[in-house]
Design a protein around this motif. Sequence first.
Motif, mmCIF file in Angstrom:
data_model
loop_
_atom_site.group_PDB
_atom_site.id
_atom_site.type_symbol
_atom_site.label_atom_id
_atom_site.label_comp_id
_atom_site.label_asym_id
_atom_site.label_seq_id
_atom_site.Cartn_x
_atom_site.Cartn_y
_atom_site.Cartn_z
ATOM 1 N N MET A 7 0.837 -1.229 -0.016
ATOM 2 C CA MET A 7 -0.039 0.121 -0.120
ATOM 3 C C MET A 7 0.956 1.121 -0.094
ATOM 4 S SD MET A 7 -3.236 1.209 -0.149
ATOM 5 C CE MET A 7 -3.952 2.706 0.214
ATOM 6 N N VAL A 8 1.929 1.277 0.915
ATOM 7 C CA VAL A 8 2.948 2.344 1.073
ATOM 8 C C VAL A 8 3.846 2.627 -0.537
ATOM 9 C CG1 VAL A 8 4.645 3.509 1.917
ATOM 10 C CG2 VAL A 8 3.255 2.189 3.312
ATOM 11 N N ARG A 9 3.899 1.441 -0.937
ATOM 12 C CA ARG A 9 4.728 1.458 -2.265
ATOM 13 C C ARG A 9 3.780 2.108 -3.311
ATOM 14 N NH1 ARG A 9 8.386 -3.435 -4.514
ATOM 15 N NH2 ARG A 9 9.663 -2.579 -2.630
ATOM 16 N N SER A 10 2.565 1.607 -3.478
ATOM 17 C CA SER A 10 1.443 2.244 -4.343
ATOM 18 C C SER A 10 1.338 3.993 -4.198
ATOM 19 C CB SER A 10 0.265 1.409 -4.367
ATOM 20 O OG SER A 10 0.394 0.189 -4.570
ATOM 21 N N ILE A 11 1.359 4.284 -3.077
ATOM 22 C CA ILE A 11 1.164 5.658 -2.714
ATOM 23 C C ILE A 11 2.611 6.355 -3.010
ATOM 24 C CG2 ILE A 11 0.911 7.427 -1.077
ATOM 25 C CD1 ILE A 11 -1.029 5.437 0.364
ATOM 26 N N LEU A 12 3.488 5.768 -2.963
ATOM 27 C CA LEU A 12 4.867 6.326 -3.251
ATOM 28 C C LEU A 12 5.148 6.434 -4.679
ATOM 29 C CD1 LEU A 12 7.492 7.345 -2.202
ATOM 30 C CD2 LEU A 12 8.360 5.142 -2.206
ATOM 31 N N SER A 13 4.480 5.352 -5.329
ATOM 32 C CA SER A 13 4.691 5.505 -6.984
ATOM 33 C C SER A 13 4.087 6.542 -7.463
ATOM 34 C CB SER A 13 4.178 4.214 -7.385
ATOM 35 O OG SER A 13 4.961 3.101 -6.800
ATOM 36 N N VAL A 14 2.890 6.698 -6.939
ATOM 37 C CA VAL A 14 1.602 7.723 -7.470
ATOM 38 C C VAL A 14 2.534 9.135 -7.157
ATOM 39 C CG1 VAL A 14 -0.435 9.028 -6.956
ATOM 40 C CG2 VAL A 14 -0.395 6.404 -7.167
ATOM 41 N N PHE A 15 2.981 9.347 -5.972
ATOM 42 C CA PHE A 15 3.688 10.547 -5.834
ATOM 43 C C PHE A 15 4.802 10.852 -6.687
ATOM 44 C CE2 PHE A 15 1.058 10.774 -1.998
ATOM 45 C CZ PHE A 15 0.766 12.055 -1.789
ATOM 46 N N ILE A 16 5.878 9.708 -6.981
ATOM 47 C CA ILE A 16 7.193 10.131 -7.602
ATOM 48 C C ILE A 16 6.705 10.006 -8.841
ATOM 49 C CG2 ILE A 16 9.347 8.863 -7.855
ATOM 50 C CD1 ILE A 16 9.416 7.705 -5.295
ATOM 51 N N LEU A 17 6.012 9.282 -9.530
ATOM 52 C CA LEU A 17 5.744 9.044 -10.955
ATOM 53 C C LEU A 17 4.591 10.007 -11.596
ATOM 54 C CD1 LEU A 17 6.140 5.178 -11.401
ATOM 55 C CD2 LEU A 17 8.026 7.055 -11.429
ATOM 56 N N ILE A 18 4.012 10.656 -10.697
ATOM 57 C CA ILE A 18 2.769 11.449 -11.284
ATOM 58 C C ILE A 18 2.750 12.896 -10.869
ATOM 59 C CG2 ILE A 18 0.200 11.543 -11.537
ATOM 60 C CD1 ILE A 18 0.064 8.707 -11.567
ATOM 61 N N LEU A 19 2.838 12.884 -9.214
ATOM 62 C CA LEU A 19 2.532 14.268 -8.914
ATOM 63 C C LEU A 19 3.884 15.021 -8.791
ATOM 64 C CD1 LEU A 19 0.181 13.269 -5.603
ATOM 65 C CD2 LEU A 19 -0.342 14.097 -7.764
ATOM 66 N N LEU A 20 4.800 14.250 -8.352
ATOM 67 C CA LEU A 20 6.142 15.080 -8.527
ATOM 68 C C LEU A 20 6.556 15.624 -9.889
ATOM 69 C CD1 LEU A 20 8.583 16.006 -6.824
ATOM 70 C CD2 LEU A 20 9.674 13.802 -7.398
ATOM 71 N N ILE A 77 6.541 14.910 1.440
ATOM 72 C CA ILE A 77 5.461 13.663 1.441
ATOM 73 C C ILE A 77 6.216 12.726 0.890
ATOM 74 C CG2 ILE A 77 3.316 13.031 0.606
ATOM 75 C CD1 ILE A 77 1.989 15.470 0.757
ATOM 76 N N CYS A 78 6.929 12.788 -0.135
ATOM 77 C CA CYS A 78 7.721 11.508 -0.846
ATOM 78 C C CYS A 78 8.693 11.206 0.045
ATOM 79 C CB CYS A 78 8.207 12.037 -2.286
ATOM 80 S SG CYS A 78 7.135 12.334 -3.409
ATOM 81 N N LEU A 79 9.476 12.082 0.677
ATOM 82 C CA LEU A 79 10.618 11.393 1.717
ATOM 83 C C LEU A 79 10.088 10.824 2.888
ATOM 84 C CD1 LEU A 79 12.816 14.968 1.523
ATOM 85 C CD2 LEU A 79 13.290 12.476 0.494
ATOM 86 N N VAL A 80 8.898 11.419 3.437
ATOM 87 C CA VAL A 80 8.439 10.515 4.516
ATOM 88 C C VAL A 80 7.696 9.070 4.004
ATOM 89 C CG1 VAL A 80 6.150 10.726 5.984
ATOM 90 C CG2 VAL A 80 7.471 12.627 5.786
ATOM 91 N N SER A 81 7.277 9.057 3.057
ATOM 92 C CA SER A 81 6.693 7.752 2.366
ATOM 93 C C SER A 81 8.070 6.862 2.153
ATOM 94 C CB SER A 81 6.047 8.113 1.144
ATOM 95 O OG SER A 81 4.906 8.868 1.373
ATOM 96 N N ILE A 82 9.114 7.226 1.686
ATOM 97 C CA ILE A 82 10.233 6.602 1.554
ATOM 98 C C ILE A 82 10.544 6.038 2.873
ATOM 99 C CG2 ILE A 82 12.517 6.596 0.862
ATOM 100 C CD1 ILE A 82 11.858 8.418 -1.670
ATOM 101 N N ARG A 83 10.664 6.930 3.854
ATOM 102 C CA ARG A 83 11.054 6.461 5.120
ATOM 103 C C ARG A 83 10.455 5.421 5.921
ATOM 104 N NH1 ARG A 83 10.655 8.013 10.452
ATOM 105 N NH2 ARG A 83 12.419 7.802 11.828
ATOM 106 N N ARG A 84 9.249 5.667 5.481
ATOM 107 C CA ARG A 84 8.144 4.397 6.206
ATOM 108 C C ARG A 84 8.470 3.279 5.244
ATOM 109 N NH1 ARG A 84 2.328 7.434 7.577
ATOM 110 N NH2 ARG A 84 3.105 8.540 9.105
ATOM 111 N N GLN A 85 8.751 3.311 3.931
ATOM 112 C CA GLN A 85 8.729 2.120 3.245
ATOM 113 C C GLN A 85 10.150 1.454 3.533
ATOM 114 O OE1 GLN A 85 6.913 0.536 1.092
ATOM 115 N NE2 GLN A 85 8.422 -0.778 0.418
#
Length: 1018
Positions: A1-14, A132-140
């Motif tokens: 779940m965390v990786r999916s959110i991270l993919s959305v933020f890195i590949l789309i929103l960023l 947000i991406c850095l926080v998600s990376i840390r949790r992942q």
Amino acid sequence: MVRSILSVFILILLPISLLIGIIFRYSVISLIYAFLLLILPWVGSISEKNIRIRFRPFIFLIGFLSLLTVFAQIVFQSVLLVNKPYGHALNNCTELTRVLRYFGLERLDNSNAIRILRLIFPDILILAISIICLVSIRRQLLSTRLHETNEPQTPSVIPPLINSHINTINQQKLWPRLLSIVRRTRVFLQFVIVGFAAFVYPSIINSIYFIFFLTLAFIWSLSVHFGRKYALARTLLSIYTGIHLLIFYLYQFGFLQEALQPLSLWSNITGLTAIVISNCTDRDPYLEKKLPWTDYVNPCALLILYFYFAFETHRTRFQRVRSNATTTQSLEQESLVQSSDGRDILEQSPPLSHRRWSLEQPGDQTWQGRIIFVIFSILRVLERHSYLLSLIAMLAWSITFHSLLTLVYLLWACLLWVSPNSRQWCLRMSPFFTIYGGILLILQYLVGFKISFNQLNFAYDRRTMEQIGIRIDDFQPAFIPLLLKSFYMMFFWLTLRQYINEKRLVNTEVNEVIELTRRNSTPNDSYPRRLGRWLINLLTKYWIFVSCGMLLLVSIQNTVVIYRIIYMVFYLFFILSFQISFGFWRKTAATFHLIIVIYSMLVLIGIYIYQFEKVNVFLSKKFSKQLLASIGLEVVPSDVLALKLLTPSTFLVVNIMQLYYFHSGWMNLISMPSEKDIQGPANSTLKDIHAFAKENTDHANNFHTQQILQREAKTWQETLYKFYFRTNRFYKQINYYGWRFAELHVFKLVLLIMVLTSTLKVCGFNTVLMILVTIGLTLFHLRKLINLLTLSATGFYILLSMCYQLEIAKQHIIEKNFFIKNCSHIDSNVSLIPNDTAKWFGLESTQNIDPFIGLYILLTICLTFDAIVRYRQKHRRSSLSVRFNVHLVENRFPILFEPFALKTMNNDDDDTYEFDIVNYQQADQGICDCLKYLANFIFYRFGLEICYITTVIVVGIRLDMIAVLYSMWLGLFLISSRRIIQRIWPIYIFFLIISFPIQYMSAVGAPPFLCFKTVGLR
């Protein structure tokens, strides 16, 4: 779940946030954002290793840069607020103000909310998404580390490996065609994207994409494998595209626009467009809105090209590294993976040649697999017949772009069309016309630069250069010409590829193995083969009607000229020979189509060449303008010329396809079965023959079909099959009764149209039609002769009407009043008959010929359809006679329901027939039988009474002297017995035969040149 959110933020929103910061604000910080956005595709895929090593430092750099920018903006605005009044030290057009503006630091006084958001919001948005991406990376990373710590070490087990390997093999067997489609689609998509980037703005910088596009296309057409060299070239092109984007972005800054002025010669030919113009006096940059649409699309095309090529490059490199890493492990595990019978599972896979042709095997019985198989079959057929597409493309190229350079393609295509083995010659010539097309494409790209004709010092004027083939539209985009020419070139490349493949495989054992594998792997009842056979049979059966329809369409266009009259002569000869002798028509059909093809080529080439200025000036000196216009030679604009040549060129292609592809099948289809060998007893009864004729299918009563129709449908395939079969059965029955109805009543329709044509247009020619109608109504057995005479007379009138519209006819006949006879003793105000003999005959000069001869054209179509119906029913009876070993003849009763009668063969002198009809005793068995009986015998029982009723109606409507005569005949019939009526009935028919044409002649009147003093009864 965390990786999916991270993919959305890195590949789309960023990327979206970086793009917002790039587009809505032009500064050095935005340039750095652009550089980071271009680096993003090269970071890699989202995996644990890449997240820890690559993505975390990269996103940290983006966040740190945005944080510094926000902090600098806060400090800058605070300094301006402290030094009162706000921003008094930063005046417009000073060096300090311009430098600060380049870094995104500007005064915000007297600014609206949109300007404030444009300058400050992008950095805040990028900073927020980075956090947000850095926080998600840390949790992942923490969750992955915790999972690795808590998971116990378990030894690897071979059975799961075996199962996973078997599942992998099954998946590879299940979707090989889908993977091949995706692979080919990626190559084609790269081809389209790089071509689009090259064509959207022809320039020096974009010429690299054009060179890559041509190189890629020619390499593919030469059937060269795309290996590592192509991957290296794609990588270099991606880097070049990134540099191009950065240079294009830098050109939006004011200092570069001052160095290289926008819309200058060098800025146009280099491809640098100033979309945003900044001025020191204006706070906000100005968006240029008067540029062509290609200037705005160009950076978008470059961005799409960069990201897609970067993605493909990274994917290829990742797969190569992954395959190298797993090679050793797979070789070690290969000995452990054994099937149940002791053989290696990998050895059970087919060899390379069989895997290559497994794309043609319909082994996947799912609907997805069938669709993929059908798509591959269609692509394979198109590739096999690519030479036909190339010939059509050459014809279309020459018509779309009229010039001396494209005249070569027109002559080339015509020469290849009429060659005995057009496919072989087209394949042999494919390298030459492909190279020639590439030269024309390069020339179009060079003249498509954003320049004007006056900036180039040509030896000839604009008109001459356009006729040569060099057309320069001043500062206008050349995207559409480049797109069309590259579309035509696509078929040339496909033909060249087909030629190279066939040349490599000729006389080799590989070719024999592939062909044998292909024939054995593709069953005759596969879906594409059945669909292909059905489509070929359909086109073979009905393409001749398309050809005749196109011939009629070409001949009756509004402007009547001599070459269209000749087309009408061809049309009339074709249908008239069909009426006169079917054997002669069948023997001359191939020669007729060949003559049509050659004549159409001559017409096309003549009109094409006449558009050149030197040619039309030379012919204008030799012949009059009226004669040239009557022939059909006139100078039209280039944009109108393509539409004018579209109809004859389409007609040429249609007739060529009929001659080379469908003629032999059509001849076999219409060949009459011989009844000479019919001997012995019949195989079936007349009732069974009618039942078979209604079904008209061989698989109607097989066990599988009956089983599906009787049981309840459980799947949507069975429901669809039942619906198809029932619809097909209903269609066959309609077809069966429809042809019978046409056999009985089409001739009556012909007579009705003849009467309708004569009454709507009262003229001297239509008197012939009225006489033929009278004979046809009384002597029905002369149906064929009446059709032949009517068609001959109608064709003669159509040709006369068309010739009367020519310019030379107007000059020598109409303007000189050749047919006008002025009679002094006749008052033209009293007589309704025109004093023009041509108009009395039915010839008039009109601007629109279609309504003038429309009913006569319809009459020729109906006459031809009547002959087709008669021959079709005869062919059907002969086919059934041969099939059931009987002699079937036409039913002599006008029965709608059963068209065939069975001739008894007890002895040679017996002329008795067996009829499957409904008699009086069977009429009481049901409503359908009663209706059949009425349809068969209603006029036989009540025909005399029906004639009485129609006579009364005619008397009540007319109320003239002719009505008095009809009343006298009616009174005589009413006081006479049926025996007496039977004797005087032929006299009454003879009276109608005489009176009907005389009444029409009285309405037409005498010819004006006789100067009779008469009044037409109109």
